[in-house]
Design a protein around this motif. Structure first.
Motif, PDB file in Angstrom:
ATOM      1  N   TYR A 714       0.602  -1.044  -0.271  1.00 31.27           N
ATOM      2  CA  TYR A 714      -0.438  -0.402  -0.099  1.00 31.27           C
ATOM      3  C   TYR A 714       0.917   0.800   0.090  1.00 31.27           C
ATOM      4  O   TYR A 714       0.592   2.179  -0.911  1.00 31.27           O
ATOM      5  CB  TYR A 714      -1.003   0.152   1.611  1.00 31.27           C
ATOM      6  CG  TYR A 714      -1.751   1.117   1.501  1.00 31.27           C
ATOM      7  CD1 TYR A 714      -3.168   1.386   0.374  1.00 31.27           C
ATOM      8  CD2 TYR A 714      -1.131   2.658   1.797  1.00 31.27           C
ATOM      9  CE1 TYR A 714      -3.498   2.412   0.730  1.00 31.27           C
ATOM     10  CE2 TYR A 714      -2.532   3.341   2.299  1.00 31.27           C
ATOM     11  CZ  TYR A 714      -3.704   3.761   1.158  1.00 31.27           C
ATOM     12  OH  TYR A 714      -4.025   4.492   1.731  1.00 31.27           O
ATOM     13  N   GLU A 715       1.487   1.584   0.990  1.00 34.93           N
ATOM     14  CA  GLU A 715       2.806   2.820   0.428  1.00 34.93           C
ATOM     15  C   GLU A 715       3.417   2.707  -0.038  1.00 34.93           C
ATOM     16  O   GLU A 715       3.617   3.472  -0.558  1.00 34.93           O
ATOM     17  CB  GLU A 715       3.433   2.971   2.392  1.00 34.93           C
ATOM     18  CG  GLU A 715       2.979   2.457   3.684  1.00 34.93           C
ATOM     19  CD  GLU A 715       2.430   1.386   3.987  1.00 34.93           C
ATOM     20  OE1 GLU A 715       1.328   1.294   4.688  1.00 34.93           O
ATOM     21  OE2 GLU A 715       2.807   0.309   3.718  1.00 34.93           O
ATOM     22  N   ASP A 716       4.404   1.761  -0.572  1.00 34.01           N
ATOM     23  CA  ASP A 716       4.787   2.379  -2.030  1.00 34.01           C
ATOM     24  C   ASP A 716       3.751   2.508  -3.390  1.00 34.01           C
ATOM     25  O   ASP A 716       4.248   3.177  -3.832  1.00 34.01           O
ATOM     26  CB  ASP A 716       5.437   0.369  -1.961  1.00 34.01           C
ATOM     27  CG  ASP A 716       6.616   0.113  -1.256  1.00 34.01           C
ATOM     28  OD1 ASP A 716       6.979  -1.280  -1.405  1.00 34.01           O
ATOM     29  OD2 ASP A 716       7.355   1.283  -0.289  1.00 34.01           O
ATOM     30  N   ALA A 717       2.775   1.641  -3.217  1.00 36.25           N
ATOM     31  CA  ALA A 717       1.977   2.135  -4.231  1.00 36.25           C
ATOM     32  C   ALA A 717       1.389   3.814  -4.635  1.00 36.25           C
ATOM     33  O   ALA A 717       1.319   4.115  -5.538  1.00 36.25           O
ATOM     34  CB  ALA A 717       0.583   1.007  -4.541  1.00 36.25           C
ATOM     35  N   ILE A 718       0.985   4.361  -3.015  1.00 35.25           N
ATOM     36  CA  ILE A 718       0.260   5.013  -3.030  1.00 35.25           C
ATOM     37  C   ILE A 718       1.928   6.625  -3.082  1.00 35.25           C
ATOM     38  O   ILE A 718       1.854   7.521  -4.247  1.00 35.25           O
ATOM     39  CB  ILE A 718       0.101   5.724  -1.262  1.00 35.25           C
ATOM     40  CG1 ILE A 718      -0.905   4.940  -1.629  1.00 35.25           C
ATOM     41  CG2 ILE A 718      -0.205   7.743  -1.376  1.00 35.25           C
ATOM     42  CD1 ILE A 718      -2.663   5.100  -1.956  1.00 35.25           C
ATOM     43  N   SER A 737      -5.093   6.246 -16.735  1.00 30.71           N
ATOM     44  CA  SER A 737      -6.117   5.492 -15.716  1.00 30.71           C
ATOM     45  C   SER A 737      -4.792   4.939 -14.627  1.00 30.71           C
ATOM     46  O   SER A 737      -3.338   4.358 -14.284  1.00 30.71           O
ATOM     47  CB  SER A 737      -5.754   4.728 -16.904  1.00 30.71           C
ATOM     48  OG  SER A 737      -6.750   4.568 -17.636  1.00 30.71           O
ATOM     49  N   ILE A 738      -4.834   4.600 -13.872  1.00 39.91           N
ATOM     50  CA  ILE A 738      -4.315   3.671 -12.741  1.00 39.91           C
ATOM     51  C   ILE A 738      -5.153   2.171 -12.242  1.00 39.91           C
ATOM     52  O   ILE A 738      -6.133   2.249 -11.876  1.00 39.91           O
ATOM     53  CB  ILE A 738      -4.454   4.342 -11.242  1.00 39.91           C
ATOM     54  CG1 ILE A 738      -4.474   6.455 -11.310  1.00 39.91           C
ATOM     55  CG2 ILE A 738      -3.867   3.619 -10.369  1.00 39.91           C
ATOM     56  CD1 ILE A 738      -3.057   6.732 -11.811  1.00 39.91           C
ATOM     57  N   LYS A 749      -9.457   2.135  -2.438  1.00 37.12           N
ATOM     58  CA  LYS A 749      -9.808   2.932  -1.596  1.00 37.12           C
ATOM     59  C   LYS A 749      -8.253   4.121  -1.496  1.00 37.12           C
ATOM     60  O   LYS A 749      -8.890   5.032  -1.367  1.00 37.12           O
ATOM     61  CB  LYS A 749     -10.139   2.593  -0.458  1.00 37.12           C
ATOM     62  CG  LYS A 749     -11.748   1.636  -0.943  1.00 37.12           C
ATOM     63  CD  LYS A 749     -12.133   0.973   0.297  1.00 37.12           C
ATOM     64  CE  LYS A 749     -13.082  -0.080   0.482  1.00 37.12           C
ATOM     65  NZ  LYS A 749     -13.454  -0.228   2.165  1.00 37.12           N
ATOM     66  N   GLY A 750      -7.483   3.355  -1.288  1.00 38.57           N
ATOM     67  CA  GLY A 750      -6.520   4.081  -1.288  1.00 38.57           C
ATOM     68  C   GLY A 750      -6.006   5.194  -2.633  1.00 38.57           C
ATOM     69  O   GLY A 750      -5.908   5.950  -2.430  1.00 38.57           O
ATOM     70  N   ALA A 755      -6.503  10.334  -5.454  1.00 30.67           N
ATOM     71  CA  ALA A 755      -7.592  11.603  -6.068  1.00 30.67           C
ATOM     72  C   ALA A 755      -8.175  12.726  -4.969  1.00 30.67           C
ATOM     73  O   ALA A 755      -8.169  13.892  -5.647  1.00 30.67           O
ATOM     74  CB  ALA A 755      -8.595  10.462  -6.627  1.00 30.67           C
ATOM     75  N   ASP A 756      -9.025  12.894  -4.123  1.00 32.48           N
ATOM     76  CA  ASP A 756      -9.771  13.205  -3.838  1.00 32.48           C
ATOM     77  C   ASP A 756      -9.018  14.312  -2.669  1.00 32.48           C
ATOM     78  O   ASP A 756      -9.867  15.512  -2.812  1.00 32.48           O
ATOM     79  CB  ASP A 756     -10.506  12.987  -2.517  1.00 32.48           C
ATOM     80  CG  ASP A 756     -12.274  11.464  -3.048  1.00 32.48           C
ATOM     81  OD1 ASP A 756     -12.424  11.541  -2.349  1.00 32.48           O
ATOM     82  OD2 ASP A 756     -12.677  12.151  -4.113  1.00 32.48           O
ATOM     83  N   GLU A 757      -7.850  13.894  -2.541  1.00 31.23           N
ATOM     84  CA  GLU A 757      -7.542  15.120  -1.998  1.00 31.23           C
ATOM     85  C   GLU A 757      -6.238  15.834  -2.796  1.00 31.23           C
ATOM     86  O   GLU A 757      -5.945  16.301  -2.391  1.00 31.23           O
ATOM     87  CB  GLU A 757      -6.433  14.089  -0.427  1.00 31.23           C
ATOM     88  CG  GLU A 757      -6.931  13.717   0.847  1.00 31.23           C
ATOM     89  CD  GLU A 757      -6.417  13.042   1.486  1.00 31.23           C
ATOM     90  OE1 GLU A 757      -7.752  12.804   2.268  1.00 31.23           O
ATOM     91  OE2 GLU A 757      -5.996  12.669   1.601  1.00 31.23           O
TER      92      GLU A 757
END
Length: 782
Positions: A714-718, A737-738, A749-750, A755-757
């Motif tokens: 998760y952390e690496d992907a973000i 496209s992600i 969800k991450g 994207a929202d922030e």
């Protein structure tokens, strides 16, 4: 028709099914409003429209209605002086194009009798000037193009110049002070170009801090040296916004000027989409166009209930309204009586709504003023009514309104009370409704009603067949044969003692035995008739097979005849060729003696020409039978080459060579393997003309329009996503496209939260079916 009747007969399910076949929200809106009409002319008109749609779908497979949307809100806003967004103007342009495509499609069907659809197409007005004006200013992604005005082109050139100067200055930092940066890239925060500076080197750069990373270890700083340039860039962007607003206002004014014709086009296209949806539903149901009448006559052969699966439904013949006006179906429960009742009622509602019905061709249905039904348990808890009382309350209302142009459906008439009283009441109700000359189909399990139709000319008995051997109903409707009790036969099959069965039979009244014997005799006669029908059907099938066999032999004869003709032509060609050679030799000898024989030269030429003409004619006759040549390659194909695929008549690009005889080719969104002999080379891109690039540590690399995060922590992907978005912004991508996959949903969800922030992401959505569905998130960048 009140909603209670429509719900009892499950008409809303048909409407939902119809909506699923509509191409857009316009057609769905009319499908949702679908209701039966009591006007014969209107129903006939609807049926003709539906049949035209079925005809076109049978011939062409589909009707082009792509790109059409409900633009009525856009037209309304423009009409009151509002400024439309670029995306809204694009919807108007696409709808105009879709209407024009449909109009052209119908015009091509010159020899097809479709007067109603042709009339709709003729009334559509192609607003070419408005469409061109929008298309010249707005691209396919809903963005205002540089060429929309000379001022906009100038301002955007200034913007690109400022951006280039800013990047050049900031890239000097990425080279000279890369050790002070978290990543040697230029990025954007708050619409200003910044550098990702490590927290401890903040004072080294000066300038303005616009943002920091989630960990707080990276500050996004705008160095003082580019503040002035960034200010000029922002001023140019403000001016760009004003010019875009002016262009949109001008285009909105054009929409306002054509508002009336636009509404007319939309209303016509809405009707067309609705009609085509009805045609698609008919094809799925394998339905037939019914002939409509106002005489209360119903005739359906092999009719099926439309909501029962094909592998479960049983086809039945139904006829009422000519020799008799009432059908009384008797027999045990779970035999299919209620299904037959609902099928007739639902098909009537469908026909009066302009829908075709699932039956054989040649069916006929009536347009009724009222369709009444008393089906199922309508017990009212609020009024504490019993089942019998609830049914009787409903029947009372029916008897008050029934007339000669009504269809009345009674399920288990008289049930819920004493059998003798219920049977008497049922016969009295039937007599009353029959006396009003209405059309009635009633089901009952009262034995007293088995003989009801024998002394009444307007009534016919019917039953649902029961197979005593398997102890199961067959669900076949038998007109003219009342249902007989199978209790003794079933009991015997189940092993009940013969003495008990004989004693039970002795307790049955003589009248009941007579009726049962009569019914048994009728069933025997029916089975014999069916047996003879099957024999006749078998003879017909044998004759049909013989006919097919003779046809195949005749086709074989014609093929052999053609082969013999080709051989004869070949042989004749050789003969003529030899004759020409012999004649040439003879002519040569005669020419040498022409002075002695006094023969003119032109006669020799004429004779030679006749022989040559014969040869050319034979060659022309056989030319069309030569096999077509395959594509020949003039050079080796490389990945990225643009090619033309002969088998699809479409251009694409080489992805890779699979083997010596096969390539993988990208055609639009599809990748497929294509034989080499079906590929023609078109052109090869200049290797210097490549995709957008960004600089990282002094090296160039491509920025792809998609990022695959599947399988990463998760952390690496973000962290990768944050870096990728910065690069995409620098590459001026409007959309990326992600790919995160579905999995447990944590990574999805991450990505959504990121994207929202993120301040430079203006929108997000899941991919469509052809884009990866919920396993892909599409980001729209500012």
């Amino acid at each position: 028709m009140n909603n209670k009747i429509l719900n009892q007969l499950e008409f809303p399910k048909i409407k939902d099914w119809l909506q699923s076949h509509a191409s857009n929200s316009l057609g769905k809106e009319l499908a949702n409003k679908l209701s039966p009409s009591m006007d014969l002319d209107e129903v006939v008109h609807w049926q003709e429209e539906t049949d035209e749609a079925v005809t076109v779908l049978r011939l062409k497979g589909n009707v082009p209605l792509g790109g059409i949307t409900d633009i009525r809100p856009n037209i309304k806003r423009a009409s009151i002086g509002g400024i439309l967004y670029a995306s809204e103007l694009l919807e108007i342009s696409n709808t105009l194009y879709g209407g024009k495509q449909f109009k052209h499609f119908i015009e091509q069907l010159e020899d097809v009798e479709i007067p109603h659809l042709r009339q709709y197409a003729d009334q559509i007005v192609p607003l070419n000037q408005l469409e061109r004006s929008i298309k010249s200013c707005i691209d396919d992604y809903g963005n205002v193009m540089d060429g929309a005005s000379s001022r906009l082109r100038t301002v955007r050139n200034q913007i690109r110049s400022y951006e280039s100067r800013i990047r050049d200055q900031l890239e000097q930092y990425t080279k000279s002070k890369s050790q002070m940066l978290s990543d040697a890239i230029v990025t954007i925060r708050n619409e200003r170009y910044v550098l990702p500076v490590k927290q401890e080197y903040r004072s080294t750069f000066g300038g303005i801090v616009h943002d920091q990373s989630s960990s707080g270890q990276t500050l996004f700083i705008e160095p003082q040296s580019v503040v002035e340039l960034n200010n000029k860039l922002q001023e140019a962007k403000v001016e760009e916004g004003h010019e875009i607003e002016r262009i949109l206002k001008e285009l909105s004014g054009l929409v306002e000027a054509d508002a009336t014709l636009l509404r007319q086009n939309v209303n016509l296209l809405q009707q067309v989409d609705f009609i085509v949806a009805k045609g698609k539903l008919s094809r799925q149901l394998k339905a037939a166009k019914p002939t409509m009448n106002q005489n209360g006559y119903i005739l359906m052969r092999q009719a099926r209930h439309p909501l029962i699966e094909d592998d479960e439904v049983v086809s039945n013949d139904v006829e009422i309204g000519q020799d008799y006006t009432a059908i009384v179906i008797t027999g045990p429960n779970t035999g299919g009586k209620t299904v037959t009742l609902k099928m007739v009622g639902l098909c009537t509602l469908m026909a009066q709504s302009g829908l075709q019905v699932p039956a054989q061709d040649g069916c006929e249905l009536a347009v009724f003023d009222h369709v009444f039904a008393d089906i199922g348990d309508e017990q009212s808890i609020e009024q504490s009514l019993s089942t019998f009382s609830s049914h009787m309350s409903n029947i009372v209302n029916i008897l008050d309104e029934v007339n000669s142009n009504s269809l009345v459906l009674f399920d288990e008439l008289g049930a819920g009370t004493d059998p003798q009283e219920g049977a008497g009441l049922a016969m009295a109700i039937l007599d009353y409704v029959v006396g009003r000359n209405a059309r009635i189909i009633a089901t009952t399990h009262y034995p007293e009603l088995k003989a009801y139709g024998f002394n009444r000319d307007e009534v016919i008995n019917a039953s649902v067949e029961f197979d005593v051997t398997t102890l199961q109903p067959t669900y076949r409707l038998l007109l003219g044969v009342p249902g007989r009790s199978n209790a003794f036969d079933i009991s015997k099959r189940l092993g009940l003692n013969d003495s008990v069965i004989e004693q039970a039979k002795s307790m049955v009244s003589d009248d009941s035995r007579s009726v049962e014997n009569m019914i048994s005799s009728l069933e025997d006669s029916r089975r014999k008739a069916e047996s003879r029908f099957e024999e006749a059907d078998q003879l017909l099938e044998d004759a049909s097979n013989l006919h097919d066999s003779l046809n195949r032999e005749y086709e074989q004869y014609l093929n052999q005849k053609q082969q013999y003709r080709e051989k004869a032509k070949e042989k004749a060609s050789k003969i003529v060729e030899k004759a020409e050679q012999d004649a040439e030799s003879i002519l040569k000898e005669i020419r040498e003696m022409k002075d002695e024989a006094h023969i003119k030269e032109h006669r020799f030429i004429d004779a030679k020409k006749k022989l040559t003409d014969q040869k050319e004619q034979l060659e022309a006759d056989t030319k069309d039978n030569q096999p077509k040549k395959k594509a020949k390659q003039t050079q080796k194909l490389l990945p990225g080459d643009e090619v033309h695929v002969l088998s699809f008549n479409q251009n694409g690009h080489i992805v890779e060579q699979v083997s010596n005889k096969e390539y993988e080719v990208q055609l639009g969104i599809l990748k497929m393997k294509v034989p080499a002999d079906q590929i023609e080379f078109v052109k090869r891109e200049d290797p210097l003309n490549t995709k957008p690039m960004t600089k990282v540590k002094g090296q160039h690399h491509h920025v792809k329009p998609e990022l695959d995060l599947r399988g990463e922590r998760y952390e690496d992907a973000i962290q990768r996503l944050e870096k990728y978005v910065d690069e995409a912004l620098l590459a001026n991508f409007h959309q990326v496209s992600i790919i995160h996959g579905k999995g447990t949903g944590v990574l999805m969800k991450g990505v959504q939260k990121f994207a929202d922030e993120h301040p430079s992401i203006k929108g997000k959505r899941f991919g469509h079916a052809n884009e990866g569905g919920n396993g892909v998130t599409i980001l729209e960048l500012k």
